[in-house]
Design a protein around this motif. Structure first.
Motif, mmCIF file in Angstrom:
data_model
loop_
_atom_site.group_PDB
_atom_site.id
_atom_site.type_symbol
_atom_site.label_atom_id
_atom_site.label_comp_id
_atom_site.label_asym_id
_atom_site.label_seq_id
_atom_site.Cartn_x
_atom_site.Cartn_y
_atom_site.Cartn_z
ATOM 1 N N GLU A 200 6.008 1.420 9.093
ATOM 2 C CA GLU A 200 5.838 2.547 8.314
ATOM 3 C C GLU A 200 5.318 1.794 7.263
ATOM 4 O OE1 GLU A 200 6.755 4.458 12.311
ATOM 5 O OE2 GLU A 200 8.144 3.583 10.646
ATOM 6 N N GLN A 201 5.884 0.025 7.201
ATOM 7 C CA GLN A 201 6.187 0.015 5.643
ATOM 8 C C GLN A 201 5.186 -1.336 6.065
ATOM 9 O OE1 GLN A 201 9.998 -0.816 4.283
ATOM 10 N NE2 GLN A 201 10.975 1.430 4.162
ATOM 11 N N ALA A 203 1.388 -2.947 6.530
ATOM 12 C CA ALA A 203 0.249 -2.341 5.491
ATOM 13 C C ALA A 203 -0.886 -3.784 6.604
ATOM 14 C CB ALA A 203 -0.120 -2.440 4.320
ATOM 15 N N GLU A 213 -6.118 -1.913 4.481
ATOM 16 C CA GLU A 213 -5.306 -0.400 5.214
ATOM 17 C C GLU A 213 -3.978 -0.266 5.360
ATOM 18 O OE1 GLU A 213 -6.898 -1.930 9.345
ATOM 19 O OE2 GLU A 213 -8.637 -2.832 8.412
ATOM 20 N N TYR A 214 -3.776 1.012 4.694
ATOM 21 C CA TYR A 214 -2.752 1.611 5.000
ATOM 22 C C TYR A 214 -2.717 3.493 4.885
ATOM 23 C CZ TYR A 214 2.658 2.383 3.746
ATOM 24 O OH TYR A 214 3.443 2.904 4.175
ATOM 25 N N LYS A 215 -1.644 4.020 6.120
ATOM 26 C CA LYS A 215 -1.690 5.333 5.003
ATOM 27 C C LYS A 215 -0.250 5.631 5.150
ATOM 28 C CE LYS A 215 -5.764 6.531 8.773
ATOM 29 N NZ LYS A 215 -6.408 6.810 9.753
ATOM 30 N N VAL A 221 5.593 0.125 1.362
ATOM 31 C CA VAL A 221 5.293 -1.317 1.967
ATOM 32 C C VAL A 221 5.837 -2.040 1.199
ATOM 33 C CG1 VAL A 221 3.325 -2.839 2.139
ATOM 34 C CG2 VAL A 221 2.663 -0.624 1.489
ATOM 35 N N ILE A 224 2.597 -6.865 4.099
ATOM 36 C CA ILE A 224 1.665 -6.920 4.397
ATOM 37 C C ILE A 224 0.497 -7.573 4.915
ATOM 38 C CG2 ILE A 224 -1.026 -7.067 2.672
ATOM 39 C CD1 ILE A 224 1.170 -6.783 0.719
#
Length: 368
Positions: A200-201, A203, A213-215, A221, A224
């Motif tokens: 979840e951390q 992107a 691209e990340y929700k 974050v 990357i």
């Protein structure tokens, strides 16, 4: 920063005469040239090369290992690198000015390295700086161009290999709050996950769409990931793992960390090319293994360990096509050009690019 590798006296087309020679004739001529040049010639061969080429390698290994060995060899005037373009670049940057590095077939590139060019990277960096500010350090897999290595060197980052990725990611996260990992998203994701960074951390930067691209909350974050991959290792699937579990449940499954997170998670073990070779070497006779990595290497491991049951995790997998560009005719052609003083297919990295790329490499080597 403009890429570039200066390719001078490049020969792009294999002369017809080499297409009509028998394998025996070519092998004898390569043997004769190696004998005549002696220590002036050094041929490093990557693990993924064909047997017809590997038989003539003075040393085999992974890309950085081969470049370091070439750099330590001060006798060789001619280093004929049997691998792909970025490997020859690294060898050129680590060797001295009197040594020349050659690539037998200039078409031998790397699809992963090609997924991150310097223009996309600089554009991405500007966008990411606008989003996150000065909180990012770049890391690049050695499977990248000299220009990308120079980019990471310029911005305080470093190179990584699949063997030391955990060590380098851990170091990077002590330098800045978050990191940009390129060009292989899978190695970056698997490494960060193993170090405790939750998915979840993480992107993903999409260089084609030039967007993140990340929700979720951007402040969370940590990593990357550049949206690149190895076309060979991405070909191994969870279905391949499931098939082995169902049909050969006694088999151990070991894969390269360039495979997807799902495949690595479903397997028994994962690690670099050297790690895989060492694990099989040290495994007891009679043990059974399904290996998820490049087919030329898997076939060689099978031949070297007749006391073990070894198969490819995906028996329909093709060898790395760009690695397979280097074949016996191209090797002989490259050696003939050296003997004839033509000096074709020389890899030479532009000096400013080399200086900053060496910074990136040195930061890694300092922590090896």
């Amino acid at each position: 920063m403009e890429m570039i590798t200066d390719l001078f006296q490049t020969k792009s087309m294999l002369p017809d005469e080499y297409r009509h020679l028998s394998r025996e004739e070519m092998e004898q001529r390569v043997h004769d040239i190696k004998r005549s040049l002696g220590t002036k010639l050094f041929i490093p061969g990557h693990h993924y090369q064909k047997d017809e080429v590997i038989q003539f390698a003075d040393v085999t290994g992974d890309s950085l290992q081969l470049a370091q060995i070439a750099a330590a060899n001060r006798e060789a005037e001619h280093i004929v690198f049997c691998g792909v373009h970025f490997m020859a670049e690294t060898a050129d940057m680590l060797t001295n000015e009197e040594q020349k590095v050659y690539l037998p077939d200039m078409r031998a590139g790397c699809s992963m390295a090609d997924m991150a060019n310097i223009y996309q990277t600089e554009e991405a960096w500007a966008e990411l700086q606008a989003i996150f500010g000065d909180t990012i350090i770049p890391l690049t897999y050695v499977n990248s161009t000299a220009a990308i290595k120079a980019f990471t060197g310029h911005y305080g980052g470093a190179c990584v290999t699949s063997s030391n990725a955990k060590q380098m990611v851990k170091w990077a996260l002590t330098q800045k709050e978050r990191l940009l990992f390129l060009p292989d998203q899978h190695l970056g994701r698997n490494t960060a996950y193993d170090l405790g960074v939750p998915l979840e951390q993480m992107a993903v930067w999409n260089p084609i769409k030039n967007e993140l691209e990340y929700k979720g909350n951007l402040s969370e974050v940590k990593v990357i990931l550049w949206k690149g991959h190895c076309s060979v290792h991405e070909g191994f699937t969870v279905e391949n793992v499931r098939h082995i579990r169902e049909t050969k449940p006694h088999m151990n499954i070991i894969v390269h960390p360039e495979c997807s997170r799902e495949v690595v998670a479903a397997s028994d073990d994962s690690g670099s090319t050297k790690y895989i070779i060492d694990v099989i070497q040290n495994a007891p006779a009679g043990s059974s293994w399904a290996i998820g990595t490049e087919m030329n290497l898997v076939k060689r491991i099978i031949a070297e360990h007749p006391d073990k049951e070894i198969i490819s995790l995906n028996p329909n997998m093709c060898p790395c096509m760009t690695m397979n560009r280097i074949d016996l005719p191209h090797l002989l052609w490259a050696l003939d050009m050296i003997v004839q003083g033509e000096g074709g297919n020389i890899i030479k990295v532009e000096e400013q690019t080399a200086i900053e790329a060496r910074l990136s490499l040195q930061r890694m080597l300092d922590r090896a």
